[in-house]
Design an enzyme around this catalytic site. Structure first.
Site, mmCIF file in Angstrom:
data_model
loop_
_atom_site.group_PDB
_atom_site.id
_atom_site.type_symbol
_atom_site.label_atom_id
_atom_site.label_comp_id
_atom_site.label_asym_id
_atom_site.label_seq_id
_atom_site.Cartn_x
_atom_site.Cartn_y
_atom_site.Cartn_z
ATOM 1 N N LYS A 1 -0.945 4.935 4.654
ATOM 2 C CA LYS A 1 -1.844 4.005 5.333
ATOM 3 C C LYS A 1 -1.369 3.808 6.768
ATOM 4 C CE LYS A 1 -4.020 -0.545 4.772
ATOM 5 N NZ LYS A 1 -5.360 0.046 4.953
ATOM 6 N N HIS B 1 0.822 -1.192 0.000
ATOM 7 C CA HIS B 1 0.000 0.000 0.000
ATOM 8 C C HIS B 1 0.865 1.255 0.000
ATOM 9 C CE1 HIS B 1 -3.067 -2.895 1.264
ATOM 10 N NE2 HIS B 1 -3.961 -1.999 0.896
#
Length: 267
Positions: A156, A152
């Protein structure tokens, strides 16, 4: 910054009696929220009645006449939002992370007093990602080794991702039901955690890298072969069909549904 593309406007759905579903979005000013505002606003069978920030009072959804709540806020406040929705008869679709088994158990107790209310908690709204996790769970019964790599963007805040935790849980359940033992691993010395987290007995590795959005690989290995099930989401538009599916379905599925797969007719 260009506005997110909206879904093509569908025809109104007869199963709502011709009246649009009245939606309030919490977290409407966030990255995911902005896409949701465009998607809900562009759907002919939905009506966006309130765009609320994470700090706005959830009671404003009632004041706006909402029948459905879409929660895209933060883990610290999401349970209170959903509890309010249940208490006041609003159906809720939740894309906020942090819904542990304990929190879901508490929510089920709240729903028991309001059996007409439906709540969907979706670790991932991408239909492709949900299908990939389901396929991986089926395939993982047939391989001695399985590990997950989730990748990701570096903004995040949680690791492993909710999707990876959900995928690991599905794989673990499937392997246990099939009598498959843990993946072989001779590691005895790993002071820095290089082998990753153990989630339901499945190794999960988290990568945070600028330039990525949301990506996951499930690696399965056996003698002389490897199977990789990979899903890539390149922007948050990938989640909007699942968001709309949740909003359109949740009222017809009272109680708690965990995972969008509950609405996809998967085994």
């Amino acid at each position: 910054m260009t506005a997110p593309e909206t879904e093509p406007r569908p025809e109104p759905r007869a199963d709502h009696g011709g009246a649009p579903i009245r939606v309030a979005i919490l977290g409407a000013t966030g990255k995911m929220g902005r896409y949701a505002v465009a998607a809900v606003g562009g759907a002919a069978d939905l009506e966006l009645v309130a765009e609320l920030g994470s700090r706005d009072p959830v009671s404003a959804a009632l004041d706006a006449g909402a029948s459905h709540l879409l929660d895209l806020t933060v883990p610290q406040v999401s349970p209170d939002h959903v509890a309010f929705a249940v208490e006041h008869g609003l159906h809720a679709v939740v894309g906020t992370s942090g819904w542990s088994a304990e929190r879901r158990e508490t929510l089920e107790g709240q729903l028991a007093a309001h059996p007409e209310v439906g709540v969907l908690i979706a670790p991932n709204f991408s239909v492709g990602s949900v299908l990939a996790s389901a396929f991986a769970a089926k395939a993982a019964r047939h391989f001695p080794s399985v590990e997950i790599i989730e990748m990701h963007h570096p903004d995040k805040v949680d690791a492993p991702s909710g999707t990876a935790v959900r995928t690991a849980g599905l794989i673990s359940d499937a392997r246990q039901a099939a009598g498959v033992g843990p993946s072989p691993d001779a590691t005895t010395h790993d002071p820095d955690g290089a082998r990753g987290a153990l989630v339901g007995g499945i190794r999960v590795h988290a990568v945070r890298l600028r330039g990525l959005e949301a990506h996951q690989e499930v690696l399965m290995g056996g003698p002389g072969e490897q199977l990789v099930v990979r899903h890539d989401a390149f922007d948050r538009g990938a989640y909007m069909p699942g968001v709309l599916l949740g909003l359109r379905t949740v009222a017809s599925r009272p109680g708690l549904a965990y995972g969008l797969d509950a609405y996809l007719d998967l085994d």
